[in-house]
Design a protein around this motif. Structure first.
Motif, short mmCIF file in Angstrom:
data_model
loop_
_atom_site.label_atom_id
_atom_site.label_comp_id
_atom_site.label_asym_id
_atom_site.label_seq_id
_atom_site.Cartn_x
_atom_site.Cartn_y
_atom_site.Cartn_z
N TYR A 8 -26.91 40.88 9.08
CA TYR A 8 -25.66 41.37 8.53
C TYR A 8 -25.96 42.70 7.86
O TYR A 8 -26.80 42.77 6.95
CB TYR A 8 -25.07 40.41 7.50
N HIS B 154 -20.34 35.05 1.41
CA HIS B 154 -19.30 34.70 2.37
C HIS B 154 -19.80 34.79 3.81
O HIS B 154 -19.58 33.86 4.61
CB HIS B 154 -18.09 35.63 2.19
N LEU B 155 -20.47 35.86 4.15
CA LEU B 155 -20.95 36.03 5.52
C LEU B 155 -21.97 34.95 5.88
O LEU B 155 -21.93 34.39 6.98
CB LEU B 155 -21.56 37.42 5.70
N THR C 249 -12.67 37.69 8.75
CA THR C 249 -13.50 36.50 8.64
C THR C 249 -13.07 35.60 7.47
O THR C 249 -13.67 34.54 7.26
CB THR C 249 -14.98 36.87 8.44
N ALA D 252 -20.00 33.89 10.07
CA ALA D 252 -19.43 35.08 10.70
C ALA D 252 -20.40 35.64 11.73
O ALA D 252 -21.62 35.49 11.60
CB ALA D 252 -19.10 36.13 9.64
N THR E 18 -21.88 38.91 0.62
CA THR E 18 -23.10 38.37 1.24
C THR E 18 -23.02 36.86 1.35
O THR E 18 -23.31 36.28 2.41
CB THR E 18 -24.34 38.78 0.41
N ILE F 201 -14.31 42.48 7.92
CA ILE F 201 -14.75 41.36 7.08
C ILE F 201 -13.55 40.57 6.58
O ILE F 201 -13.64 39.35 6.40
CB ILE F 201 -15.63 41.85 5.91
N TYR G 146 -20.67 45.17 8.75
CA TYR G 146 -19.40 44.96 8.04
C TYR G 146 -19.27 45.99 6.93
O TYR G 146 -20.23 46.27 6.22
CB TYR G 146 -19.34 43.55 7.43
N TRP H 114 -22.88 37.94 13.73
CA TRP H 114 -23.86 38.92 13.27
C TRP H 114 -23.33 40.33 13.51
O TRP H 114 -22.56 40.57 14.42
CB TRP H 114 -25.19 38.75 14.03
#
Length: 458
Positions: free
Chosen positions: A319, A369-370, A441, A375, A367, A438, A380, A377
């Motif tokens: 990410y 959240h991803l 997502t 989410a 960070t 982002i 973002y 790769w």
């Protein structure tokens, strides 16, 4: 995909296509299996174990990597034991396997099997390379605590001498879970990440200098499942000097390239923090720069960050978070304006550079959240929300919130300001980053003014 009592241990039913010649199966098909719910575990080695006779029993082996196990011929009774620290330590699961069954075995789970027929070919993919001479954890096949119901008595089985001497279950030897590693822990973003992830290993430059190739090579990367790189050379003006240019390239380009290579080798997810300075600031798009817009840095600092972005994109699981106008604990524009407001100063601030503030805590939240949302790769853009502001607008907001008259801040053009500051590096005129990717997502950026108010109150 079937779950089991052992977290992360998944049973996969494979489609055998039969005809008079025999059968065919897709034993591992990345796109289909990841879509079905298997981790994208990036195997690097494919092993086959042939067993000539019924009753061969192997295990219980707990190597520090993920496995995808299946049977190419014959039939086995397979069993697993959770050897990881936590509530499920010692949990078991077993199943009969033929070529139509596969199992994903996460790191830290003991793996074993017993052949139920002659001529069994047992196959497994792993995402770390086996190393000769290294002792991996194991568990006794006849451990009474886990009590695996072997169909064939172990006294009648073919077992290696080594497996005859494996230890019994002991909580003191439980496998430590992998932990997040935060690099650059002494910076603004690093401090915010340490607060957001209290269980992470957080290191500053004194503990691990990302520009030191030898120190990086010696680090125990297998202990980490996620590495967040918040380390950077951030001296935009200093980067224009010969010494600063070398330092910026070492920290912002070479170090991310090294981390991407380590991510490929050790299988960890790499999270990297980048900058709006990879763009030239000429975009007139209403929402700002998108992740797919071409990079065109104006100065040495931006060029070093752009090179780092290209390198990080080579990590299989990554990410890349591009951001702008970062504010956290430590020296930053907001802290400077707050100090000037308290001192009764009347600063002149540029009004023709436009962007949005990003609080370090917002980057840390993004960070999390991803990582937790699964989410896709990639890259973002992350900033706070709200109307775009100039640096002068931000300064006036700080003065107002500090009880000063906002008119005490005087506007000045970048050109006029630069004329009084020799050696000032070029800066993007528009640092707006589009955050719609982002947001799609499920992440909702905080309003910049509300975050500023809370930051100053704190």
């Amino acid at each position: 995909m079937e779950t089991t009592p052992i977290p992360g241990l998944l049973v996969v039913r494979l489609d055998l296509r039969r005809d008079p010649r025999g059968w065919f199966k897709e034993n591992w098909q990345r796109a289909k299996m990841v879509a079905a719910g298997l981790p994208d575990f990036a195997p690097v080695q494919h092993n086959l174990s042939f067993n000539g006779a019924r009753g061969v029993t192997r295990g219980i082996h707990t190597e520090p990597w993920d496995k995808f196990v299946s049977v190419a011929s014959g039939r086995v009774f397979a069993a697993w034991v959770d050897m990881r620290q936590g509530e499920t330590f010692g949990a078991t699961f077993w199943i009969e396997m033929d070529p139509s069954v596969a199992v994903f075995v996460p790191r830290g789970v003991g793996n074993s099997y017993q052949t139920l027929t002659d001529d069994v070919a047992y196959t497994y993919l792993v995402n770390q390379h086996w190393r000769e001479g290294f002792a991996y954890p194991a568990l006794a096949l006849d451990d009474p605590t886990v009590a695996i119901p072997w169909p064939i008595p172990l006294t009648d089985c073919e077992i290696s001498e080594k497996d005859h001497h494996n230890p019994i279950l002991d909580p003191a030897t439980a496998i430590t879970p992998q932990r997040m590693l935060v690099l650059g822990g002494d910076g603004q973003v690093g401090r915010a990440l340490a607060s957001e992830f209290p269980d992470a290993v957080v290191v500053g430059r004194e503990q691990l200098d990302v520009t030191d190739a030898a120190a990086m090579a010696a680090w125990r990367w297998r202990a980490h499942d996620v590495v967040v790189n918040a380390a950077a050379f951030t001296g935009v003006d200093a980067a224009e000097t010969p010494e600063g240019r070398r330092a910026a390239w070492a920290a912002n380009a070479e170090a991310p390239a090294r981390l991407a290579a380590l991510a490929r080798e050790h299988g960890f997810t790499l999270v990297h923090v980048s900058s709006d300075y990879v763009f030239d600031g000429t975009s007139t798009a209403a929402g700002g720069y998108r992740e797919t817009d071409p990079m065109a840095p104006l100065g040495a600092y931006g060029a070093s960050k752009a090179a780092g972005d290209l390198a990080v994109a080579g990590a299989p699981h990554h990410y890349l978070l591009r951001t702008s106008w970062v504010v956290g604990e430590g020296a930053n524009f907001v802290a400077t304006m707050q100090r000037l407001a308290e001192q009764g100063a009347t600063p002149s601030v540029v009004d023709d550079q436009v962007g949005r503030l990003t609080f370090a805590s917002e980057l840390a939240r993004a960070t999390r959240h991803l990582l937790e949302s699964g989410a896709a790769w990639g890259t973002y853009h992350v900033t706070c929300a709200g109307e775009p502001q100039s640096w002068a607008d931000v300064a006036r907001s700080v003065f107002d919130l500090e009880g000063r008259d906002a008119d005490d801040v005087t506007s000045v053009s970048t050109g006029a300001y630069a004329a009084t500051r020799p050696g000032l590096a070029p800066r993007p005129a528009r640092s707006l980053l589009d955050t719609s990717k982002i947001e799609a997502t499920g992440f909702t950026p905080r309003d910049a003014l509300a975050a500023l108010r809370e930051h100053l109150a704190r």
